[in-house]
Motif scaffolding. Structure first.
Motif, mmCIF file in Angstrom:
data_model
loop_
_atom_site.group_PDB
_atom_site.id
_atom_site.type_symbol
_atom_site.label_atom_id
_atom_site.label_comp_id
_atom_site.label_asym_id
_atom_site.label_seq_id
_atom_site.Cartn_x
_atom_site.Cartn_y
_atom_site.Cartn_z
ATOM 1 N N LEU A 32 1.513 -1.509 0.037
ATOM 2 C CA LEU A 32 0.167 -1.039 0.350
ATOM 3 C C LEU A 32 -0.103 -1.459 1.787
ATOM 4 N N ASN A 34 -2.415 -1.632 5.279
ATOM 5 C CA ASN A 34 -3.782 -1.615 5.820
ATOM 6 C C ASN A 34 -4.840 -1.628 4.718
ATOM 7 N N TYR A 35 -4.570 -2.392 3.666
ATOM 8 C CA TYR A 35 -5.503 -2.506 2.543
ATOM 9 C C TYR A 35 -6.333 -3.786 2.690
ATOM 10 N N LEU A 38 -8.858 -4.800 0.028
ATOM 11 C CA LEU A 38 -8.370 -5.197 -1.293
ATOM 12 C C LEU A 38 -8.651 -6.680 -1.513
ATOM 13 N N PRO A 42 -1.643 -7.506 -2.747
ATOM 14 C CA PRO A 42 -1.186 -6.126 -2.972
ATOM 15 C C PRO A 42 -0.207 -5.983 -4.127
ATOM 16 N N VAL A 50 -6.100 0.325 -6.180
ATOM 17 C CA VAL A 50 -5.408 1.082 -5.129
ATOM 18 C C VAL A 50 -6.199 2.342 -4.788
ATOM 19 N N VAL A 53 -9.917 1.776 -2.888
ATOM 20 C CA VAL A 53 -9.922 1.586 -1.433
ATOM 21 C C VAL A 53 -9.904 2.938 -0.716
ATOM 22 N N PRO A 103 -5.336 3.154 5.611
ATOM 23 C CA PRO A 103 -4.788 2.550 4.390
ATOM 24 C C PRO A 103 -3.882 3.580 3.704
ATOM 25 N N ALA A 105 -0.552 3.997 0.531
ATOM 26 C CA ALA A 105 0.339 3.432 -0.483
ATOM 27 C C ALA A 105 1.671 4.173 -0.434
ATOM 28 N N SER A 121 -2.648 8.671 1.329
ATOM 29 C CA SER A 121 -3.639 8.111 2.237
ATOM 30 C C SER A 121 -4.865 9.030 2.230
#
Length: 426
Positions: A32, A34-35, A38, A42, A50, A53, A103, A105, A121
């Protein structure tokens, strides 16, 4: 490497698609990025977290109707970089396309025979502005080429290139890579040949010992399609492969689109073919004589025999233009009955004699459901060993090395679009 970008209105849907794959053991979440929002590490984040965000960031600009950015990066068969390298490729792609600070994934999937990752994203940045998407596909393609060079990956153009027609050989069960070889044959017939019926499609596949069969799908209104290797008598060899399991998924819907486009193209060319056939038929005194005259034009006669050797159908294959016609599509003078009255009741093959239809094989592919396509066996049967099969392969090999006079893929697509348009009122 092949990059496929899609957009959507719901980031949660894209996240859940990948997370469900993880739950089934068909994928793994690699990272993940730029989370910052959260609240948990991660590696232990749940799918709801997930997705949350991304949803929160998408909500910064409600004017963007499709804020979801979802891309798959597929590598060539045989390329298997480790998870670290896959993440580097994913990060390089997202940075190059303008999503490096977003952000996102990253998931690696294992549900196909080639390595690929999915990245989810959103198209809204932290200030509520839309991430620039002008010329996105063009920029993505250029970026893909840069990544291929940087990471030593096989170029997508090379991966997508199908074998030349001259390189194709009839399939033999137990030899070679079944899925790869089946895909090559099916895609070549679909993309290089012009046909207008399901039976004609199978006649062309038959040259390479392949048969397409409609099958019932549980809970589906429309039948599915599978492909099988067959022997010289038309008997199935080994298990079949679902169309959806082959590259580019040559499903029944795809075949029907090609049939529709092929019919239009053939209608535009049939008058030229008829002009070639007419004088040769008038001058011919026998079947073998007719064969010889057409052979000089690279046109082959494909007879359809029933049990007992009775000729009840004829097809003509224009090898140069790679189009197959039934006699009735050309004109009533080219029906089996009329040709027998002119050339003789006993068919004389120009080369090898065809084998009779195998009753067992014919019954095997007969659908049991009333929803399946009515069998065309009585009108345009799927014959077993075609006469001239070896000759045809030689001709195809020879002609495939020459400039082709047929329509390009783009022209074929235009033809499909044109055929769907309603006629204008004068």
């Amino acid at each position: 490497m092949v990059a496929r970008i899609s957009s959507g209105s719901n980031p949660t849907g894209a996240v859940y698609y990948n997370e469900e794959k993880v739950g089934k053991g068909e994928a793994v979440r690699l990272a993940l990025r730029n989370y910052e929002a959260l609240l948990v590490p991660p590696e232990i984040a749940q799918r709801q977290q997930v997705a949350y965000v991304l949803e929160e960031q998408a909500a910064l600009n409600a004017r963007i109707s499709k804020p979801t950015f979802h891309v798959s990066l597929s590598l060539a068969p045989g390329e298997k970089p480790d998870a670290g390298d896959l993440l580097d490729i994913a990060d390089r792609y997202m940075l190059g396309l303008g999503y490096g600070q977003q952000p996102y994934a990253v998931y690696q999937h294992f549900d196909t025979d080639h390595t690929h990752v999915h990245i989810v994203s959103v198209r809204v940045d932290y200030d509520g502005n839309k991430v620039p998407d002008k010329f996105e596909q063009v920029r993505s393609n250029k970026l893909r080429q840069e990544i291929e060079k940087e990471f030593g990956l096989m170029p997508a153009e090379q991966v997508a290139r199908r074998p030349k027609l001259a390189q194709l050989r009839p399939l033999v069960y137990g030899e070679g890579d079944l899925k790869r070889d089946m895909t090559n044959v099916v895609l070549t017939v679909l993309k290089d040949f012009r046909f207008s019926t399901f039976a004609q499609y199978n006649q062309l596949l038959r040259l390479y010992n392949v048969r397409a069969e409609e099958v019932e799908l549980a809970g589906a209104k429309q039948p599915g399609l599978r492909y099988r290797i067959i022997d010289a008598q038309g008997n199935a060899q080994g298990p079949g492969l679902k169309a959806s399991s082959l590259t580019q998924q040559p499903t029944l819907a795809t075949v029907e689109r090609r049939m529709k486009a092929g019919k239009k193209i053939k209608e535009d060319n049939v008058s030229n073919l008829r002009r070639l056939l007419e004088p040769r038929l008038v001058e011919s005194t026998s079947w073998s004589d007719f064969h010889r005259k057409l052979h000089g034009l690279d046109i082959l006669i494909l007879p359809h025999h029933g049990v007992g050797g009775n000729l009840f159908g004829v097809s003509f294959l224009d090898v140069k233009r790679k189009a197959i016609y039934s006699g009735s599509e050309i004109g009533k003078e080219y029906s089996a009955n009329h040709l027998k009255s002119v050339l003789g009741a006993n068919y004389e093959p120009g080369h090898a004699s065809p084998a009779p239809i195998n009753d067992t094989a014919k019954q095997e592919i007969t659908p049991s459901s009333s929803n399946l396509r009515p069998q065309q066996v009585d009108l345009e049967p799927e014959v077993s060993a075609l006469s001239n099969a070896s000759l045809l392969r030689d001709l195809l090999r020879a002609i495939s090395g020459q400039p082709e006079g047929q329509e390009s893929e783009q022209e074929l697509k235009k033809m499909v679009k044109k055929s769907r348009q309603k006629p204008r009122l004068s």
